[in-house]
Write a protein that holds these residues in place. Structure first.
Motif, short mmCIF file in Angstrom:
data_model
loop_
_atom_site.label_atom_id
_atom_site.label_comp_id
_atom_site.label_asym_id
_atom_site.label_seq_id
_atom_site.Cartn_x
_atom_site.Cartn_y
_atom_site.Cartn_z
N VAL A 221 0.69 -1.18 0.08
CA VAL A 221 0.06 -0.13 0.05
C VAL A 221 1.01 1.39 0.08
N GLY A 222 1.94 1.42 0.83
CA GLY A 222 2.81 2.33 0.76
C GLY A 222 3.53 2.89 -0.43
N VAL A 223 3.98 1.76 -1.18
CA VAL A 223 4.63 1.90 -2.39
C VAL A 223 3.88 2.18 -3.53
N VAL A 224 2.61 1.70 -3.64
CA VAL A 224 1.62 1.90 -4.60
C VAL A 224 0.92 3.39 -4.19
N THR A 225 0.75 3.91 -3.17
CA THR A 225 0.24 5.25 -2.91
C THR A 225 1.27 6.12 -3.25
N ALA A 226 2.51 5.90 -2.75
CA ALA A 226 3.67 6.86 -3.29
C ALA A 226 3.67 6.97 -4.71
N ALA A 227 3.58 5.90 -5.54
CA ALA A 227 3.74 6.09 -6.72
C ALA A 227 2.74 6.66 -7.39
N LEU A 228 1.44 6.58 -7.12
CA LEU A 228 0.33 7.40 -7.49
C LEU A 228 0.29 8.91 -7.26
N ALA A 229 0.70 8.99 -6.09
CA ALA A 229 0.78 10.54 -5.67
C ALA A 229 1.94 11.17 -6.62
#
Length: 276
Positions: A254-262
């Motif tokens: 969740v952390g990596v995906v959220t950072a990438a999307l942001a």
């Protein structure tokens, strides 16, 4: 100043994330009988644990048979009977029963200095097995003891300070993750543009949690006494910490995906004026 304060909060979130997961685990799984029994329930169909139980029960039965002729073939018969019994609903019910009784000892072994050994008393399993074998007409089934027949699933004197930490986390309970969430919200309120950093802090916390579980596993299982069944102990530890490992992977994902999307959203917004 706001950005600096937000950075400090983000670092705290990274550190508090694994501690929060451990606090919930210690309180809701290790500290709660139903949670503990639920975590250990899959071991009823674990081959390593089934063999450990079969070996222990067979040893107890053979101690009651004194004559050599009576022992011929009986050991394999009893061992196979236990393995067969392990596939039944009655065994799974008995397994949950023994783990309900074992919960307190296991909790002490994992979270305090009040015990180095976590064991399971197989008496309810023995009772069910004796009734089944007697009904099937198996010789010497009536000699199966239904006393204290324990199998050790965890024994270690090397947890040291980690036990005190887990004990404190159990006391912290749900308040630690709530504190982490409050700090994360405050960090975003101070600097909304730091969302990617906050998301990566969450992923870092998941990685720290995974490393903590791996380190504790090594300390607990690498130097087991000779009398402890290693495959069964490995299976028991992995069952107890399964929730932590799943949580760590979710946090990292969740952390990596959220950072990438942001970051992707930020780049798109930055390109809008240039293409207008």
């Amino acid at each position: 100043m706001r950005s600096l304060f937000s950075t400090v909060l983000i670092v705290l979130v990274a550190l508090l994330t694994p501690l929060s997961a451990l606090a919930v685990w210690a309180d809701r799984e290790i500290g709660d009988t139903d949670g503990y029994v639920s975590a250990m329930a899959p071991l009823a169909s674990n081959s390593a644990m089934e063999n450990a139980v079969a070996d222990r029960i067979t040893d107890e039965v053979m101690k009651q048979v004194g004559s050599a002729p009576a022992q011929d073939g009986l050991q394999d018969l009893v061992h196979d009977a236990v393995l067969s019994f392990a596939t039944t609903d009655a065994y799974r019910t008995a397994w949950n029963t023994v783990n309900q009784a074992a919960h307190t000892a296991v909790e002490k072994a994992l979270t305090s200095r009040n015990g180095d050994t976590a064991s399971i008393d197989l008496a309810p399993v023995l009772e069910q097995l004796k009734a089944q074998l007697s009904a099937d007409g198996v010789p010497y089934a009536h000699q199966i003891p239904v006393g204290d027949a324990r199998i050790t699933v965890l024994e270690s004197d090397k947890l040291g300070a980690a036990r005190e930490v887990f004990d404190a986390l159990q006391v912290a309970g749900i308040w630690l993750p709530l504190t982490a969430l409050l700090l994360a919200a405050l960090a975003l309120l101070l600097a909304p543009q730091r969302l990617p950093a906050l998301a990566l802090a969450l992923a870092a916390g998941g990685l720290l949690l995974l490393l903590t579980v791996a380190l504790t596993r090594g300390l607990t299982l690498d130097d087991l006494p000779a009398g402890v069944n290693r495959p069964a102990a490995n299976a028991a530890f992995d069952a107890l910490t399964s929730t932590l490992r799943v949580t760590s992977w979710w946090l990292m994902g969740v952390g990596v995906v959220t950072a990438a999307l942001a970051l992707r959203h930020r780049r798109r917004r930055a390109l809008v004026p240039a293409t207008a």
